[in-house]
Design an enzyme around this catalytic site. Structure first.
Site, PDB file in Angstrom:
ATOM      1  N   HIS A  60      -6.060  -7.389  12.994  1.00 18.20           N
ATOM      2  CA  HIS A  60      -5.320  -6.530  12.741  1.00 18.20           C
ATOM      3  C   HIS A  60      -4.971  -6.137  15.177  1.00 18.20           C
ATOM      4  CE1 HIS A  60      -2.440  -3.915  11.127  1.00 18.20           C
ATOM      5  NE2 HIS A  60      -2.708  -3.155  11.783  1.00 18.20           N
ATOM      6  N   ARG A  89     -11.036  -0.153  14.569  1.00 18.02           N
ATOM      7  CA  ARG A  89     -10.408   1.418  13.261  1.00 18.02           C
ATOM      8  C   ARG A  89     -11.922   0.356  12.599  1.00 18.02           C
ATOM      9  NH1 ARG A  89      -4.777   1.026  10.706  1.00 18.02           N
ATOM     10  NH2 ARG A  89      -5.402  -0.888  10.140  1.00 18.02           N
ATOM     11  N   LYS A 115       1.189  -0.761  -0.132  1.00 18.22           N
ATOM     12  CA  LYS A 115      -0.248   0.234  -0.097  1.00 18.22           C
ATOM     13  C   LYS A 115       0.340   1.375   0.010  1.00 18.22           C
ATOM     14  CE  LYS A 115      -0.146  -0.287   5.168  1.00 18.22           C
ATOM     15  NZ  LYS A 115      -1.167  -0.926   6.279  1.00 18.22           N
ATOM     16  N   ARG A 118       0.858 -11.088   6.497  1.00 17.48           N
ATOM     17  CA  ARG A 118       0.517  -9.084   5.803  1.00 17.48           C
ATOM     18  C   ARG A 118       2.029  -8.748   6.050  1.00 17.48           C
ATOM     19  NH1 ARG A 118      -4.102  -9.924   8.352  1.00 17.48           N
ATOM     20  NH2 ARG A 118      -3.973  -7.788   9.922  1.00 17.48           N
TER      21      ARG A 118
HETATM   22  C1  LIG Z   1      -0.582  -1.591   6.582  1.00 18.40           C
HETATM   23  C2  LIG Z   1      -1.458  -2.974   8.011  1.00 18.40           C
HETATM   24  C3  LIG Z   1      -0.204  -4.418   7.417  1.00 18.40           C
HETATM   25  C4  LIG Z   1       1.540  -4.638   7.529  1.00 18.40           C
HETATM   26  O1  LIG Z   1       1.720  -3.873   8.764  1.00 18.40           O
HETATM   27  P1  LIG Z   1       2.884  -3.893   8.592  1.00 18.40           P
HETATM   28  O2  LIG Z   1       3.668  -3.207  10.240  1.00 18.40           O
HETATM   29  O3  LIG Z   1       4.249  -2.266   8.210  1.00 18.40           O
HETATM   30  O4  LIG Z   1       3.667  -5.213   8.862  1.00 18.40           O
HETATM   31  C5  LIG Z   1      -1.116  -5.285   7.976  1.00 18.40           C
HETATM   32  N1  LIG Z   1      -2.545  -5.419   8.494  1.00 18.40           N
HETATM   33  C6  LIG Z   1      -3.181  -4.305   7.655  1.00 18.40           C
HETATM   34  C7  LIG Z   1      -4.667  -4.549   7.965  1.00 18.40           C
HETATM   35  C8  LIG Z   1      -2.695  -3.419   7.148  1.00 18.40           C
HETATM   36  O5  LIG Z   1      -3.452  -1.571   7.661  1.00 18.40           O
END
Ligand SMILES: *Cc1c(COP(=O)(O)O)cnc(C)c1O
Length: 373
Positions: free
Chosen positions: A170, A140, A40, A223
Site C-alpha cells: 500500500h 502499518r 469497507k 483496489r
Molecule cells: C482503504 C484501502 C484502499 C482504498 O483506498 P482509496 O484511497 O480509497 O482508493 C486500498 N488498499 C488498502 C490497503 C486500503 O486500506
C-alpha cells in the site's frame, strides 16, 4: 442505532455514478487487469451492499473490506466474487473466514503461526486463503524484509491448512505530485517480488490514487476505493484524469421558518445575534448525524441560494439564515446540486479541516440512504 426514516433528512446515493466510475477506470486499465471495489466502512458511508452491486454492474470482479464482519455482510447479501479482508483478524474467527470463503491478509510471522496452529486444531475442508502484505514504507501492517516474505511463503507452502492467493503493498503518498517516495515504495516491492519462488494468483498495489496518477505496471488487480464514490483522492492537489462522478447527495427540508426581529440570539451560547429582522430556518440534522459543530458558518443550499448556518450546530438541528421567506418543507441541499449551485463533499471537508474520506465515513447511520439510478 435506529434509522430515522420519519424525518426529511436523507442521503441519496446515485448508483449509476458508482457504476460509471468503475467502468471509466476499467476502460483505462490494461487488458485482464481486475478491479476490486473497496467497500469497507459501509462503502465509505454509501452502503456496502448497494455499492458492491453498482460496482459489479460496472465490471468489478471482487471486493475489499476491512474486517471479517464486513465480508460476511457481502456473502449474506449473496455475492460470490472474491472478497479480501485488508486486515488480520482474530485467529479464533478464522473458521468463519473459511466458511464464508473470505481471503485474509497476513502481515507478520506471529499471526501466521497462530493462524496455522488454530486451524490445525479446528480442521475444515478448505484451506485459508491468504494475501501477504508487504510494508514498503507505510509502517502499518506487513512484512518488512524480502526474507520475511519468502519465509512466510515457505511456511504457507508447507502448511496443509493455508493457501497462498495474493501479495500486496500500500502506497502512502500516491495522492501527491512528488513521486519520489512512491517510487521508493515501488522499488522495495519489486525487490521483494524478485525473491519469490513464484507469484500467487493476485499481485496488487494500486489504491485509487495510484490507479489515477501513476503509471503502475505491477500487478493484475487494483483496489479501487474513494474514486469509485466520485471523490478525488488527492483533495485539491491533483487533477482527475477523467471526471469522477460524485455518488452522494445529502438533503433535508425546512421544518420551521420564522422572521426574527433584530437582536435575537440563535442557538446554544447565543453565538449569533440577528443584525436586523431576519428569516431563520431550522433543519433536522446535527452533530449526531456527523454534521459537526465546526460547520457553523458554512452554508447549505435553498432554492439555489447559499444560506449560512448561524448559531451553534445542535445535536439534531441546525439553523440557517434565509434570503427571504420560503415555505415549510422547502428542500435543503447540504451536499450536492441545488438548481445552479453545488456544495461538494470536499468543501464540507475543507470547512471541517479534514479530508472527504472522513466526512463520508462519519455521516451517521441515523440518516437513511435512498438509492437511485
Ligand atoms: C482503504 C484501502 C484502499 C482504498 O483506498 P482509496 O484511497 O480509497 O482508493 C486500498 N488498499 C488498502 C490497503 C486500503 O486500506
Amino acid at each position: 442505532m435506529v434509522v430515522a426514516w420519519h424525518r426529511p433528512t436523507k442521503i441519496i446515493i446515485h448508483t449509476k455514478a458508482i457504476t460509471n466510475n468503475v467502468k471509466n477506470e476499467l476502460a483505462r486499465l490494461p487488458e485482464g487487469k481486475e478491479l476490486f471495489a473497496v467497500v469497507k466502512a459501509n462503502g465509505y458511508g454509501h452502503g456496502a451492499v448497494q455499492t458492491a452491486q453498482a460496482a459489479v454492474a460496472g465490471g468489478a470482479t471482487g471486493f475489499c473490506v476491512s474486517n471479517l464482519d464486513e465480508g460476511v455482510e457481502l456473502r449474506e447479501a449473496g455475492f460470490n466474487q472474491p472478497i479480501l479482508v485488508l486486515n488480520m483478524i482474530p485467529v479464533d474467527a478464522l473458521t468463519l473466514a473459511i466458511v464464508h470463503d473470505l481471503s485474509i491478509t497476513a502481515g507478520n510471522k506471529e499471526w501466521l503461526e497462530n493462524a496455522a496452529n488454530y486451524l490445525n486444531k479446528h480442521k475444515l475442508k478448505h484451506a485459508l486463503s491468504l494475501h501477504l502484505k508487504v510494508d514498503t514504507g507505510m509502517g502499518r501492517i506487513g512484512f518488512l524484509t524480502p526474507k520475511e516474505v519468502v519465509d512466510a511463503v515457505t511456511f504457507i507452502q508447507e502448511s496443509a491448512v493455508l493457501e497462498w492467493e495474493g501479495i500486496y503493498t500500500h502506497f502512502s503518498t500516491a495522492d501527491q505530485a512528488d513521486e519520489t517516495y512512491w517510487k521508493q515504495q515501488q522499488q522495495r516491492f519489486l525487490n521483494t517480488l524478485e525473491q519469490l519462488p513464484f507469484l500467487p494468483k493476485y499481485v496488487h498495489v494500486s489504491n485509487s490514487a495510484t490507479a489515477l496518477w501513476h503509471d503502475e505496471k505491477i500487478g493484475n488487480m487494483i483496489r479501487f476505493g474513494v474514486a469509485m464514490y466520485g471523490l478525488n483522492p488527492s483533495g485539491h492537489a491533483l487533477t482527475e484524469p477523467y471526471p469522477l462522478q460524485p455518488a452522494l447527495e445529502l438533503v433535508s427540508e425546512l421544518i420551521q421558518v420564522k422572521r426574527l426581529p433584530e437582536g435575537e440570539g440563535i442557538g446554544y451560547g447565543e453565538t449569533y445575534i440577528t443584525e436586523k429582522p431576519e428569516w431563520i430556518g431550522t433543519i433536522p440534522i446535527g452533530y449526531a448525524d456527523g454534521w459537526l459543530r465546526n460547520l457553523q458558518g458554512f452554508s447549505v443550499l435553498v432554492e439555489g441560494f447559499l444560506c449560512e448556518i448561524v448559531g451553534r450546530v445542535c445535536m439534531d438541528q441546525i439553523m440557517i439564515r434565509l434570503p427571504h421567506e420560503v415555505p415549510l418543507g422547502t428542500k435543503v441541499t447540504l451536499i450536492g446540486k441545488n438548481q445552479e449551485k453545488e456544495i461538494t463533499m470536499q468543501e464540507v471537508a475543507d470547512q471541517m479541516s479534514t479530508i472527504h474520506y472522513e466526512v463520508a465515513c462519519i455521516l451517521g447511520t441515523r440518516i437513511p440512504r435512498e438509492y437511485q439510478d
